[in-house]
Design an enzyme around this catalytic site. Structure first.
Site, PDB file in Angstrom:
ATOM      1  N   TRP A 112       5.515  -5.211   4.939  1.00  0.00           N
ATOM      2  CA  TRP A 112       5.247  -5.570   6.419  1.00  0.00           C
ATOM      3  C   TRP A 112       5.546  -7.098   6.503  1.00  0.00           C
ATOM      4  CZ3 TRP A 112       2.654  -1.707   3.893  1.00  0.00           C
ATOM      5  CH2 TRP A 112       2.656  -0.369   4.605  1.00  0.00           C
ATOM      6  N   HIS A 146      -7.985   5.618   1.645  1.00  0.00           N
ATOM      7  CA  HIS A 146      -7.547   7.059   1.816  1.00  0.00           C
ATOM      8  C   HIS A 146      -8.617   7.748   1.215  1.00  0.00           C
ATOM      9  CE1 HIS A 146      -3.297   7.007   2.798  1.00  0.00           C
ATOM     10  NE2 HIS A 146      -3.531   5.842   3.041  1.00  0.00           N
ATOM     11  N   ARG A 178      -5.323   0.719  -0.979  1.00  0.00           N
ATOM     12  CA  ARG A 178      -4.775   1.899  -0.393  1.00  0.00           C
ATOM     13  C   ARG A 178      -5.693   3.305  -0.680  1.00  0.00           C
ATOM     14  NH1 ARG A 178       0.290   5.116  -1.567  1.00  0.00           N
ATOM     15  NH2 ARG A 178       0.326   6.703   0.335  1.00  0.00           N
TER      16      ARG A 178
END
Length: 359
Positions: free
Chosen positions: A254, A115, A111
């Site tokens: 998820w 980002h 991540r």
């Protein structure tokens, strides 16, 4: 790194130093203030020797000296073997997470790479992975980056061991290692990013807002230069990790295997019955059967938008296709904002996994 590429780096530092205000906010402790940078470019000698860069640095505590020093050191460490050592150390640290998020720092490190790169604007040429500006406030405090201090702190330990590597190269290489070490596809990567200044920081709002729909998703990704197929492929990174209420406000993983890179994200989108979760948090979906999985509004859009759905269904049916397309899209994402002249290799490298090196 060629002399022309080094000169390009140096010019970037000069322009940034002129634009940077006298007061800077850092997400970590600020370095001591420099008395003057006037003599930096004289004190930082660069000589072309046989196509390489020889250099020496005078003692300086200025941000410019430190940033330029890193750029030069990175140029000197241009062998793939040097970066493979960094990759190997990243792989070790990723697995040394104890009880943190299913025992792996891999998802949060991925991540960070995402980002740090996903702020690129193709129209203005700003943002992207080149300057590693999430080191500074306010970017480190942007809502979309909540919780990424964990990944930055993990990477800082490696930075202390390999001080020559730039933060941009370190963070993006870590993203590659996270994908590959969690059984994902090989991701082409090459070094050449330089560390910039707070003045290089992009404005807030350039990363996806999970509460939005298809128009917002396209606005965000088209701004970076991606098409619908690449958008859906990149969303597949949600096979890994989970959301936290103390960060994004959302809650849950998820997939059932959040530390294994698979195409389960797409399979679950189509195979499970998704209903809106009844709780006090932001609007999100949960699987009706176990109520242990979640999907964000931006995830569910992939099953509703005609163009997105076509690619999402294809990836649910063909893991090899997903791996191929994700690899290409993620490699592209990691290079956004980096001038081609800065790369130390004309072609991207394929880093070996730890297991491959043992065989």
């Amino acid at each position: 790194m060629s002399f022309a590429a080094f000169r390009l780096c140096l010019q970037s530092f000069k322009r940034a130093e002129l634009r940077t205000s006298s007061f800077r906010k850092y997400s970590t402790e600020a370095p001591p203030a420099a008395k003057s940078n006037t003599g930096l470019y004289v004190g930082l000698g660069a000589v072309v020797l046989g196509g390489g860069v020889a250099y020496y640095l005078y003692d300086s505590s200025s941000d410019t000296a430190k940033a330029t020093s890193t750029a030069l050191k990175s140029a000197a460490q241009s062998a793939k073997a040097d970066y493979q050592k960094v990759y190997n150390r990243i792989a070790e640290v990723i697995d040394d997470a104890d009880d943190y998020d299913n025992g792996s720092f891999g998802p949060v490190v991925l991540r960070l790479a995402w980002h740090a790169s996903g702020t690129y604007d193709k129209t203005t040429g700003t943002g992207g992975s080149n300057y590693a500006t999430m080191r500074f406030q306010p970017e480190s405090l942007h809502g979309a980056n909540a919780g990424l201090h964990v990944a930055r702190e993990v990477m800082e330990k490696i930075k202390q061991e390999f001080s020559w590597i730039s933060y941009g190269d370190l963070w993006t290489l870590a993203g590659v290692a996270a994908v590959q070490e969690m059984a994902g596809p090989k991701v082409p990567w090459r070094p050449g990013r330089i560390d910039g200044f707070e003045s290089h920081s992009p404005p807030d709002g350039r990363l996806p807002d999970a509460s939005q729909g298809a128009p917002h998703i396209r606005d965000i990704f088209y701004r970076m230069g991606f098409d619908d197929q690449e958008i859906v492929a990149l969303c597949g990174a949600h096979a890994l990790g989970r959301c936290h209420t103390d960060r994004s406000g959302y809650d849950g993983p998820w997939t059932f295997s959040p530390t294994m890179f698979t195409n389960d994200y797409y399979k679950l989108l189509f195979d499970e019955k998704w209903v809106w979760r009844k709780w006090n948090g932001p609007k999100q979906l949960e699987d009706k059967k176990t109520k242990s999985l979640m999907m964000l509004p931006t995830d569910y859009v992939l099953t509703q938008d005609k163009s997105f759905k076509k690619y999402a269904k294809a990836y649910a049916d063909d893991v090899d296709l997903f791996f191929k397309d994700f690899s290409a899209a993620f490699a592209k994402l990691l290079e956004l904002g980096v001038p081609t002249q800065q790369f130390v290799a004309s072609e991207a490298w394929i880093m070996q996994t730890v297991d491959e090196q043992k065989s």
